[in-house]
Design a protein around this motif. Structure first.
Motif, mmCIF file in Angstrom:
data_model
loop_
_atom_site.group_PDB
_atom_site.id
_atom_site.type_symbol
_atom_site.label_atom_id
_atom_site.label_comp_id
_atom_site.label_asym_id
_atom_site.label_seq_id
_atom_site.Cartn_x
_atom_site.Cartn_y
_atom_site.Cartn_z
ATOM 1 N N PRO A 138 16.168 27.938 75.525
ATOM 2 C CA PRO A 138 16.003 28.829 76.680
ATOM 3 C C PRO A 138 15.319 30.151 76.332
ATOM 4 N N HIS A 139 15.128 30.421 75.050
ATOM 5 C CA HIS A 139 14.572 31.722 74.651
ATOM 6 C C HIS A 139 13.153 31.609 74.094
ATOM 7 N N HIS A 141 10.178 31.595 75.319
ATOM 8 C CA HIS A 141 9.105 32.461 75.819
ATOM 9 C C HIS A 141 9.086 33.816 75.099
ATOM 10 N N TRP A 142 10.236 34.410 74.899
ATOM 11 C CA TRP A 142 10.197 35.734 74.255
ATOM 12 C C TRP A 142 10.007 35.618 72.749
ATOM 13 N N GLY A 145 6.549 35.567 72.602
ATOM 14 C CA GLY A 145 6.153 36.959 72.905
ATOM 15 C C GLY A 145 6.242 37.825 71.660
ATOM 16 N N LEU A 146 7.309 37.628 70.887
ATOM 17 C CA LEU A 146 7.466 38.376 69.626
ATOM 18 C C LEU A 146 6.287 38.102 68.699
ATOM 19 N N VAL A 149 3.128 39.835 70.030
ATOM 20 C CA VAL A 149 3.153 41.288 69.801
ATOM 21 C C VAL A 149 2.942 41.589 68.314
ATOM 22 N N MET A 153 0.124 43.905 66.716
ATOM 23 C CA MET A 153 0.556 45.177 66.110
ATOM 24 C C MET A 153 0.332 45.230 64.604
ATOM 25 N N TYR A 452 6.238 33.253 84.552
ATOM 26 C CA TYR A 452 5.279 34.123 85.245
ATOM 27 C C TYR A 452 3.954 33.404 85.529
ATOM 28 N N ALA B 11 14.084 43.469 66.776
ATOM 29 C CA ALA B 11 14.447 42.369 67.683
ATOM 30 C C ALA B 11 15.914 41.991 67.485
ATOM 31 N N VAL B 21 20.297 39.637 76.361
ATOM 32 C CA VAL B 21 20.184 38.212 76.017
ATOM 33 C C VAL B 21 20.255 37.379 77.292
ATOM 34 N N ALA B 24 17.019 37.527 79.091
ATOM 35 C CA ALA B 24 15.931 36.834 78.374
ATOM 36 C C ALA B 24 16.076 35.327 78.439
ATOM 37 N N SER B 34 13.020 37.610 81.192
ATOM 38 C CA SER B 34 12.659 38.929 80.682
ATOM 39 C C SER B 34 12.172 38.872 79.229
ATOM 40 N N PHE B 35 11.333 39.835 78.884
ATOM 41 C CA PHE B 35 10.859 39.987 77.506
ATOM 42 C C PHE B 35 11.535 41.196 76.852
ATOM 43 N N LEU B 37 13.861 41.627 74.809
ATOM 44 C CA LEU B 37 14.161 41.585 73.370
ATOM 45 C C LEU B 37 12.916 41.900 72.524
ATOM 46 N N VAL B 38 11.749 41.636 73.111
ATOM 47 C CA VAL B 38 10.501 41.932 72.386
ATOM 48 C C VAL B 38 10.349 43.453 72.216
ATOM 49 N N GLY B 41 11.499 44.725 68.934
ATOM 50 C CA GLY B 41 10.520 44.474 67.873
ATOM 51 C C GLY B 41 9.358 45.436 67.957
ATOM 52 N N LEU B 42 8.864 45.633 69.185
ATOM 53 C CA LEU B 42 7.713 46.518 69.400
ATOM 54 C C LEU B 42 8.016 47.941 68.911
#
Lengths: 463, 359
Positions: A138-139, A141-142, A145-146, A149, A153, A452, B11, B21, B24, B34-35, B37-38, B41-42
């Motif tokens: 379930p996680h 996507h992020w 995303g990590l 990023v 970066m 999205y 993160a 959590v 996300a 949602s992002f 948690l990113v 890290g950012l």
């Protein structure tokens, strides 16, 4: 027992065919599998329907040989695929030092160590992965995303920082960063377009990414090789490799971590996985890097396909795991059910890896002889011609014949390849990371998994 | 610590918050995921991003040493750097000197090494071979012995006995900050623009305010605070981790500006420290995702989880490192080349002395 021998023979056929086929730039096992499956539609006797495992054994042999053999077009001909793209620069360095053969064998050895990792990791896979999948599923996507990023970066300025004013210094240093961001955004946009409104004929199905990847990585590298007019010194075929056990371990570890990441996470290739794992282990040595990339791509390709063979009953609620193009391509035909099938397929992996390793040595030697006889620029031109012809005729190969429609489709595909080539040239000319091009796949997948996708597609008028 | 380590730690710290959590996770009913948690890290990598991508370009050096790539003069370079030290010694003010790389072509650079010798109080520059962008030396491209080494004896004394040599070759060169300490000895700050204003808890708090406001306007005031908090904690974990190294940071800038020293436990580039923190971050993220999941996949106790998931694997890892790891530190190729040039110079000097003795 007889059945197993037939299956083994199919495995060997896939390995040996792949061992020679994947020396040719731009031939990817995913695209070739599309062609073989299409051919199977026309010639039913190609694989025995009663023994679906023959199909899997054939392709497993091919996947393993691809993972080891794709070093040759990447390192010697400068035409990498999406996973071997990070081998090009250190590979070129080995070539310029006359040690191309040693570099190639380092990646091959890495591949063998990758198979060894899969062998010892397998028991944990059965019990650990299904549980891990319940937690991480379930996680996803992020997590992607990590990675996105971090990819953006972690690229640092490459300018010399010279200038009379802070703006001149800033501008000079940011040239490559800006180019990297532009490459990333444009690649992501292109990927989103392709995922939502295909620009290639629909019959190509999963092969739709072929012209994109070929343009981004292979054609752009070949154009760069042609323009650079670099002369390749005579290559030395050594009997031994400059490698000790410590270096081996240092390359093995990040390669295994990177390959495992890539095998499990959708949209992450062996190259990106290896790069991130390399950062995690903070190792700096070309031999370590080249070897870890060898480990990573074999663990990625083979491991990804191998996940499909974990019997579904290990997973909570059953169902198993389908990762990567090959598993997706073959999933309509059969789903392995037994643990026995897993171990048998793994046996084929080991045999295929051993054969591929020797074929890598054999193929590297004759390619080196070829490079010594034919000017490198001419080889690059020839490789480029092969790539263009392959891409152009891909729709025809999938359709099983040449027609006006397939030729028109070929032109469409070439058009997509040209656009992606332009994108692929940005990192080469502006010295930013080529991994930014991977946004073409990782961003659309991430957006889609986050939920999205439909609203963004509607915003862009693609819905 | 390396960028990835800060990123992963950021993160991991974000994953400790149940609402984050839950937002996300894909099980959430209604709307996209949602992002948040990113964000951890950012902001975890943000302090170094501000330094290396922005801060360094705004720092003006009083002395710039920009050698001619085609005909580098090591003596002039050593004098240039030495005069910056003398200026600091005479004025008592901090003086900064920027060394530039020598680019010779699209893929070629002239390598050189800078060393401050505390025993002789000399600045030493050694010109090495031409190297490619991959830092591979072109054999035989080093300058002749008489144009290879430059030395300058400074007016003051160094506060160090022997500094680590800095190899300058591709892309950019280091900046040094020279400071005269209370005993009147010269101290050298490597990259004086690094870990100053950007490595401050106060700045972290200030940067998290706009995140809080934007998130509150977009997602509601009831949850916006969490975005701000995660951004702040991600930023803060970076500063805290950096304290394990030598350099430290300006933790309370702009209230207290000087850069404090770190605990000097290990070097920021130490592969084992970085790997073990990265691994710990992954284990923590998994632990949090599992315990906050609607139906956890594993039901081990916290102690069992960390024993089997963290302590034992890291124990095995460090045992392997201990048994098979490097016993001595590997030197950079540029440093080895410098040492060879210095040894040659010493041998020539000894030979001249010996010949003079015979005469």
């Amino acid at each position: 027992m007889e059945n197993w021998i037939v299956i083994l023979l199919y495995g060997l056929a896939g390995t040996i065919l792949g061992g020679f086929l994947f020396v040719v730039p731009s031939i990817h096992f995913l695209n070739f599998s599309g062609v073989v499956i299409a051919l199977w539609g026309h010639h039913q006797g190609l694989f025995p329907v009663a023994q679906p495992l023959t199909l899997f054994a054939f392709f497993m042999g091919m996947v393993v040989s691809f993972g080891i053999m794709n070093t040759i077009p990447s390192m010697f001909l400068g035409a990498p695929d999406e996973s071997a793209v990070f081998v090009v620069l250190p590979g070129a360095k080995y070539m310029l030092q006359g040690k191309g053969y040693e570099g190639a064998m380092l990646t091959g050895l890495g591949g063998m160590l990758g198979i060894f990792f899969l062998a010892i990791f397998t028991p944990f896979l059965f019990f650990g992965l299904p549980k891990l999948h319940v937690i991480l599923g379930p996680h996803m996507h992020w997590i992607l995303g990590l990675i996105i990023v971090y990819m953006l970066m972690s690229e640092w300025p490459k300018g010399t920082g010279k200038g009379d004013t802070w703006w001149q210094k800033f501008k000079g240093a940011w040239a490559n960063l800006f180019a990297g961001i532009v490459t990333f955004v444009l690649s992501a946009f292109m990927g989103f377009l392709i995922f939502n409104r295909t620009m290639v004929p629909v019959q190509m199905g999963f092969q739709g990414l072929l012209p994109v990847f070929v343009g981004l990585f292979a054609v752009s590298s070949l154009i760069s090789a042609i323009l650079s007019k670099q002369k390749i010194p005579p290559q030395h075929v050594s009997n031994s490799i400059d490698l000790d056990y410590k270096t081996m371990w240092k390359g093995w570890m990040p390669g295994c971590i990177g390959g495992t990441l890539a095998a499990y996470l959708p949209g992450v290739t062996g190259g990106i996985g290896g790069l991130i794992a390399g950062h995690a282990c903070a190792q700096r040595d070309d031999r370590i890097f080249v070897m870890s990339q060898g480990v990573s791509k074999v663990v990625y390709y083979t491991g990804q396909f191998l996940l499909y063979f974990i019997p579904g009953y290990f997973f909570i609620g059953g169902g198993g795991l389908t990762r990567g193009g090959m598993a997706i391509n073959l999933s309509p035909f059969y789903k392995p059910q037994l643990l026995q099938e897993y171990f048998f397929i793994f046996g084929i992996v080991v045999i295929a890896a051993s054969i591929s390793f020797f074929l890598l040595s054999f193929n590297s030697k004759w390619i080196i002889k070829l490079i010594a006889k034919v000017p490198y620029q001419n080889l690059s031109y020839a490789s480029l011609a092969i790539v263009v012809v392959m891409v152009f005729f891909m729709p025809a190969m999938i359709e099983g014949g040449i027609s006006a429609a397939t030729l028109l489709s070929g032109l469409q595909v070439i058009g997509v390849m040209c656009v992606s080539t332009c994108l692929g040239l940005i990192p080469i000319f502006y010295h930013c990371r080529r991994s930014n091009c991977m946004a073409v796949i990782i961003v659309p997948i991430c957006i889609s998994m986050s939920g999205y996708g439909p609203s963004l597609a509607a915003l862009l008028g693609l819905a | 610590m390396k960028g990835l380590t800060h990123f992963m730690s950021g993160a991991a710290i974000a994953s400790f918050f149940l609402p984050a959590v839950t937002m996300a996770g894909a099980e959430r009913i209604g709307g996209a995921n949602s992002f948040i948690l990113v964000l951890g890290g950012l902001f975890g990598i943000m302090p170094d991003t501000m330094d290396f991508k922005m801060g360094q370009f705004f720092t003006k050096a009083e002395h710039e040493i920009d050698p001619d790539p085609m005909d580098p003069d090591p003596q002039m370079m050593a004098e240039g750097l030495g005069k910056a030290l003398d200026e600091c010694y005479e004025t008592g003010k901090m003086v900064k000197a920027q060394m530039y790389p020598m680019r010779m072509g699209a893929d070629l650079w002239r390598q050189y090494v800078v060393q401050f010798d505390g025993e002789t109080n000399e600045v030493m520059i050694v010109i090495n071979e031409v190297v490619t962008t991959s830092q591979v030396p072109v054999l035989g491209s080093e300058p002749p012995p008489n144009k290879r080494i430059g030395r300058y004896k400074i007016k003051g004394e160094f506060n160090i006995t022997h500094s680590r040599p800095s190899v300058v070759d591709i892309m950019s060169g280091p900046m040094y900050g020279f400071v005269k300490n209370k005993e009147g000895k010269m101290e050298i700050e490597f990259l004086p623009w690094h870990r100053t204003w950007s490595h401050s808890y106060v700045l972290g708090a200030m940067l998290s305010v706009p995140i809080w406001l934007i998130a509150s306007l977009a997602a509601g005031w009831h949850i916006g605070w969490l975005y701000g908090l995660i951004a702040f904690l991600g930023f803060s974990i970076h500063l805290t981790e950096d304290l394990t190294g030598h350099m430290g940071g300006s933790l309370w800038w702009p209230i207290v500006k000087p850069r404090c020293n770190g605990l000097n436990l290990f070097k920021a580039s130490n592969p084992h420290a970085n790997f073990s923190i990265d691994y710990t971050a992954v284990v923590l993220i998994l632990f949090n995702l599992n315990r906050y999941a609607p139906s956890p996949a594993f039901t081990l106790s916290t102690f069992q989880y960390f024993l089997y998931g963290l302590i034992l694997p890291l124990g095995v890892y460090f045992s392997i490192v201990k048994i098979f790891g490097e016993k001595t530190k590997k030197k950079k190729e540029g440093v080895i080349s410098m040492e060879k040039a210095l040894a040659r110079e010493e041998m020539e000097y000894a030979a001249e002395e010996a010949m003079g003795g015979e005469m």
